[in-house]
Enzyme design. Structure first.
Site, mmCIF file in Angstrom:
data_model
loop_
_atom_site.group_PDB
_atom_site.id
_atom_site.type_symbol
_atom_site.label_atom_id
_atom_site.label_comp_id
_atom_site.label_asym_id
_atom_site.label_seq_id
_atom_site.Cartn_x
_atom_site.Cartn_y
_atom_site.Cartn_z
ATOM 1 N N SER A 1 0.834 -1.209 0.000
ATOM 2 C CA SER A 1 0.000 0.000 0.000
ATOM 3 C C SER A 1 0.863 1.253 0.000
ATOM 4 O O SER A 1 1.957 1.267 0.563
ATOM 5 C CB SER A 1 -0.854 -0.035 1.268
ATOM 6 O OG SER A 1 -1.445 1.207 1.501
ATOM 7 N N TYR B 1 -1.969 -1.358 11.040
ATOM 8 C CA TYR B 1 -2.264 -1.825 9.676
ATOM 9 C C TYR B 1 -1.100 -1.462 8.742
ATOM 10 O O TYR B 1 -0.566 -2.318 8.027
ATOM 11 C CB TYR B 1 -3.575 -1.208 9.169
ATOM 12 C CG TYR B 1 -3.715 -1.261 7.668
ATOM 13 C CD1 TYR B 1 -4.063 -2.459 7.038
ATOM 14 C CD2 TYR B 1 -3.464 -0.146 6.873
ATOM 15 C CE1 TYR B 1 -4.159 -2.520 5.663
ATOM 16 C CE2 TYR B 1 -3.560 -0.202 5.494
ATOM 17 C CZ TYR B 1 -3.905 -1.396 4.896
ATOM 18 O OH TYR B 1 -3.988 -1.458 3.529
ATOM 19 N N LYS C 1 1.946 -3.758 6.636
ATOM 20 C CA LYS C 1 2.332 -3.678 5.219
ATOM 21 C C LYS C 1 3.852 -3.513 5.103
ATOM 22 O O LYS C 1 4.516 -4.174 4.311
ATOM 23 C CB LYS C 1 1.613 -2.511 4.521
ATOM 24 C CG LYS C 1 0.113 -2.712 4.374
ATOM 25 C CD LYS C 1 -0.228 -3.839 3.408
ATOM 26 C CE LYS C 1 -1.702 -4.128 3.315
ATOM 27 N NZ LYS C 1 -2.037 -5.413 2.689
HETATM 28 C C1 WQD Z 1 -9.377 9.380 1.091
HETATM 29 C C2 WQD Z 1 -9.595 10.860 1.345
HETATM 30 C C3 WQD Z 1 -10.046 11.411 3.640
HETATM 31 C C4 WQD Z 1 -13.880 9.406 4.013
HETATM 32 C C5 WQD Z 1 -6.754 4.403 3.226
HETATM 33 C C6 WQD Z 1 -5.659 3.612 3.859
HETATM 34 C C7 WQD Z 1 -4.735 3.069 2.820
HETATM 35 C C8 WQD Z 1 -5.481 2.252 1.822
HETATM 36 C C9 WQD Z 1 -6.682 2.972 1.293
HETATM 37 C C10 WQD Z 1 -6.723 0.225 2.502
HETATM 38 C C11 WQD Z 1 -8.909 11.389 2.611
HETATM 39 C C12 WQD Z 1 -11.234 11.730 2.766
HETATM 40 C C13 WQD Z 1 -12.684 9.887 3.520
HETATM 41 C C14 WQD Z 1 -14.918 10.328 4.306
HETATM 42 C C15 WQD Z 1 -13.527 12.135 3.570
HETATM 43 N N1 WQD Z 1 -5.729 0.974 2.390
HETATM 44 N N2 WQD Z 1 -12.511 11.240 3.312
HETATM 45 N N3 WQD Z 1 -14.701 11.659 4.066
HETATM 46 O O1 WQD Z 1 -7.055 7.376 3.994
HETATM 47 O O2 WQD Z 1 -6.200 7.837 1.648
HETATM 48 O O3 WQD Z 1 -6.221 5.521 2.520
HETATM 49 O O4 WQD Z 1 -7.460 3.547 2.326
HETATM 50 O O5 WQD Z 1 -7.110 -0.745 2.570
HETATM 51 O O6 WQD Z 1 -3.779 2.318 3.426
HETATM 52 O O7 WQD Z 1 -4.937 4.461 4.730
HETATM 53 O O8 WQD Z 1 -8.356 6.572 1.948
HETATM 54 O O9 WQD Z 1 -10.711 6.596 1.249
HETATM 55 O O10 WQD Z 1 -10.179 6.692 3.706
HETATM 56 O O11 WQD Z 1 -9.699 8.670 2.286
HETATM 57 O O12 WQD Z 1 -13.380 13.367 3.390
HETATM 58 O O13 WQD Z 1 -15.996 9.959 4.750
HETATM 59 O O14 WQD Z 1 -11.010 11.063 1.562
HETATM 60 O O15 WQD Z 1 -9.891 12.413 4.619
HETATM 61 O O16 WQD Z 1 -8.466 12.658 2.361
HETATM 62 P P1 WQD Z 1 -6.905 6.931 2.600
HETATM 63 P P2 WQD Z 1 -9.801 7.055 2.316
#
Ligand code: WQD
Length: 351
Positions: free
Chosen positions: A127, A152, A156
């Site tokens: 990741s 988590y 990785k």
């Molecule tokens: C993306 C953006 C949030 C939800 C994570 C894991 C990574 C990978 C993918 C998984 C951010 C914003 C999110 C919401 C929002 N692994 N957001 N409102 O955090 O980049 O990555 O998922 O299995 O290891 O860390 O992905 O989709 O959670 O967030 O504004 O309700 O969307 O703040 O900027 P992230 P995400």
């Protein structure tokens, strides 16, 4: 003879898309899953898409070393793609032992089995989280990894290191004492999203989604009242975070390219790492407005405080994967967001 790929966690979101693309590319696939975070919806979808009712499915927990070893004895496996892992960042902070035990033990068992069976290549599902808050963007594979901010993320990083060490240590083996060399590739995914164009397989989050796109589609369908955009005061053009959203079908095709590189003996090093993204930064706000536009709907959203642990911006330099894997992300943001919405509607229609 067709090459056979074991897909651990193959009934899940990414695993099911990878299974479809492997079969389309002429591989035999064995799916192993303990069904801890999915049901048979996606595996049934895979059978429909591929027209194959005979894909072997083994309900096993990769933490069970005897079961994993038996799997490798029952099938001649040329490559294994290891997805079987827990993936909720927040839960991993609350329950670190659950994450370390499951994610590390399952991978150790897979590696032990690979080492004991001739010619097995290992592809690990890593990741972009390993980069943390990178100092220079976009990140290349040699951008230094930052200390993990969650158990988590740590699993990785640790799994990448374990794979590297096993590849290094086994290079000298020649089958005496039943030990064989293992070759490995780690793919570092950026933010996977979307669903298969058939809308027969896609993401099935349990409970309240943590990730952005399932939260968007569930809000659009009325399962959630309002999307919170976490933070609009970041140092970016519109104040929201930047990510590299990669279509899940494009991502699946990267796995096929990596498996082919391994089984056809085209690796340049015995352990290789590739970034799998689009190379295009997209803000949360841009993504939300693109979703509204392409699907012709209004999303109920509000700006909310920053989410602890989020990095401001991360996106990939994909030139190594483009060159070495001969792979490139092809689907547009709009196609992907349309596919995510089609999948959510499919789920609602079949509930
Ligand atoms: C993306 C953006 C949030 C939800 C994570 C894991 C990574 C990978 C993918 C998984 C951010 C914003 C999110 C919401 C929002 N692994 N957001 N409102 O955090 O980049 O990555 O998922 O299995 O290891 O860390 O992905 O989709 O959670 O967030 O504004 O309700 O969307 O703040 O900027 P992230 P995400």
């Amino acid at each position: 003879m067709k090459k056979r790929v074991l897909v651990s966690g193959g009934a899940g979101y990414i695993g099911s898309h990878v299974t479809v693309e492997l079969i389309a590319a002429g591989y035999e696939v064995v799916v192993a899953d303990n069904m801890s975070n999915c049901d048979m919806t996606c595996f049934e979808g895979v059978k429909k898409i591929t027209g194959r009712d005979d894909i072997p499915f083994e309900k096993i927990d990769c933490c069970d070393s005897a079961a994993v070893d038996k799997l490798f004895s029952d099938y001649a496996i040329d490559a294994v793609i290891h997805f079987a892992a827990f993936k909720a960042v927040g839960e991993s902070v609350a329950e670190p032992l659950k994450y370390y035990r499951n994610n590390l033990l399952s991978f150790l068992n897979i590696l032990e089995a690979a080492k004991s069976h001739s010619g097995c290549n290992v592809l690990f599902s890593s990741s972009a989280t390993v980069y943390g808050e990178a100092e220079t963007l976009p990140v290349t594979e040699s951008t230094p990894r930052m200390p993990a901010t969650s158990p988590y993320g740590n699993t990785k990083q640790m799994s990448e290191d374990i794979l590297r060490d096993v590849v290094f240590a086994t290079a000298k083996y020649d089958g005496k004492d039943g030990q064989w060399p293992v070759k490995g590739i780690a793919l570092r995914y950026f933010n996977p999203m979307g669903a298969h164009p058939s809308a027969l397989i896609g993401e099935l989050p349990r409970g309240v989604p943590n990730n952005l796109v399932p939260f968007i589609t569930q809000t659009a369908i009325g399962k959630r009242e309002c999307l919170s955009i976490f933070g609009n005061d970041y140092p970016t053009a519109d104040g929201t975070c930047l990510r590299d959203y990669i279509d899940v079908v494009d991502l699946a095709k990267a796995h096929v390219a990596a498996v082919s590189r391994m089984v056809e003996g085209k690796m340049k090093e015995d352990y290789e790492i590739f970034n799998i993204g689009t190379g295009r930064p997209v803000s949360v706000y841009e993504l939300v407005t693109a979703f509204e536009k392409v699907n012709g709907l209004k999303l109920n959203y509000k700006f909310a405080p920053r989410r602890p642990g989020d990095v401001v911006a991360i996106w990939a330099d994909t030139s190594l994967a483009n060159k070495e894997l001969g792979w490139k992300a092809e689907r547009t943001l709009e196609q992907t967001l349309a596919s995510a919405w089609a999948w959510e509607k499919h789920l609602a229609e079949n509930a």
